[in-house]
Design a protein around this motif. Structure first.
Motif: not given
Length: 349
Positions: A178-185
């Protein structure tokens, strides 16, 4: 049983999404070829596009994140070596003992804060040269961290851990399910990850909403080595471009909207915190909400109550439950969950 009159609100995982009509259209229209012969143009586009997103040279499209993680670990290690990771890491806890089975490697398990390690912890776990010890060969991080409730690393800590890895000449792998979740957050650019990590596993079938698939990223030489391992794992596939097209659509259309999932997770956390039968809620940083029920309300009773109202969730340990928001959970579905949480039969229990 779920009520047939109600559309299902499935909070078990962000893996349960189905392709949208637009994603299906992209899949049906994809040009394809035999990927084992390296002739599928859509797979090649997906691999190149994902690698570029993270500032790395090459990518390898695989059926699952477990496969990409385990291929990377095997490529980085050898028998009698050791992998450093957090004690609740997915690569250790939920990949069927794959590190031992596939790589013949040991694991140094470290206790993290909601799954996050510090540079000092990692450095202290690196083995000195001694014939009695396995040889430290790999550091593996997870961002976001599943068991930590979708927790994100602060960028300076990742930089510090990468510095430790370089100082000891150890590769650094990221389970970026879920690295895109981390980037967005956090607002961190995904391109920056390639400056820190030697390999990255990126799932397309979680928050991005593709039906299947993950991409392993690294240098061109590393990915060529991994391609051979993928074949040995049974991961060579033929006209995979139909699936790769879904991944491309997801990359192009479903990244920015992850912020909506994060906002809905925060809303659910607030609703849970107001319930007298909820003992603890881990503050959500992304799209996962993990909470603990008071002992007076058995988990099975709680989950059965939700299912009776057309809502599914996952048990996450004794008295612990996980909600996961995703693109198939809209505001109307969220309102139904909030109403079910506040019903008197639950409060009485």
């Amino acid at each position: 049983m779920s009520s047939p009159a109600l559309p299902l609100v499935d909070l078990r995982s962000d893996t349960v999404t189905r392709p949208t009509p637009a994603m299906l259209e992209a899949m049906f229209g994809a040009p394809v070829g035999d990927d084992v012969y390296e002739e599928d143009p859509t797979v090649a586009r997906l691999e190149a596009a994902t690698a570029a997103r993270f500032g790395l040279e090459a990518g390898l499209f695989c059926p699952s994140g477990t496969m990409t993680n385990q291929i990377a670990i095997k490529a980085h290690t050898e028998p009698l070596s050791e992998v450093i990771c957090e004690q609740t890491a997915h690569v250790y806890l939920w990949e069927v003992g794959g590190i031992a089975f596939h790589s013949g490697a040991s694991v140094a398990l470290l206790p993290g804060e909601r799954g996050r390690l510090t540079a000092a912890q990692v450095e202290a776990a690196i083995r000195p040269a001694n014939v009695h010890y396995p040889t430290t060969r790999l550091i593996c991080l997870e961002n976001t961290h599943n068991r930590g409730g979708g927790s994100c690393y602060a960028w300076p800590e990742l930089v510090a851990i990468a510095a430790v890895a370089r100082r000891h000449q150890l590769p650094l792998h990221l389970d970026g399910a879920r690295v895109f979740n981390a980037a967005v957050a956090t607002g961190q650019r995904t391109e920056d990850y390639g400056q820190l990590f030697d390999s990255i596993s990126v799932c397309l079938s979680k928050g991005l909403g593709a039906p299947v698939g993950s991409v392993l990223l690294g240098s061109a030489a590393f990915i060529q080595k991994c391609k051979r391992l993928r074949k040995a794992f049974g991961g060579g596939w033929r006209q995979a471009g139909y699936l790769a097209a879904a991944g491309l659509y997801a990359l192009e259309h479903n990244v920015d909207r992850l912020a909506d999932d994060h906002a809905r997770a925060a809303r659910l956390a607030g609703a849970l915190a107001r319930q007298p039968y909820v003992a603890e809620v881990l503050a959500p940083e992304t799209n996962l909400v993990i909470f603990r029920l008071h002992a007076t309300l058995p988990t099975a009773t709680f989950l059965a109550h939700l299912e009776a109202h057309g809502i599914k969730a996952s048990e996450f340990g004794p008295q612990w439950v996980r909600f996961v928001t995703h693109l198939d959970v809209d505001d109307a579905g969220l309102a139904r969950v909030e109403a079910a949480l506040a019903m008197s039969e639950l409060v009485k229990d």
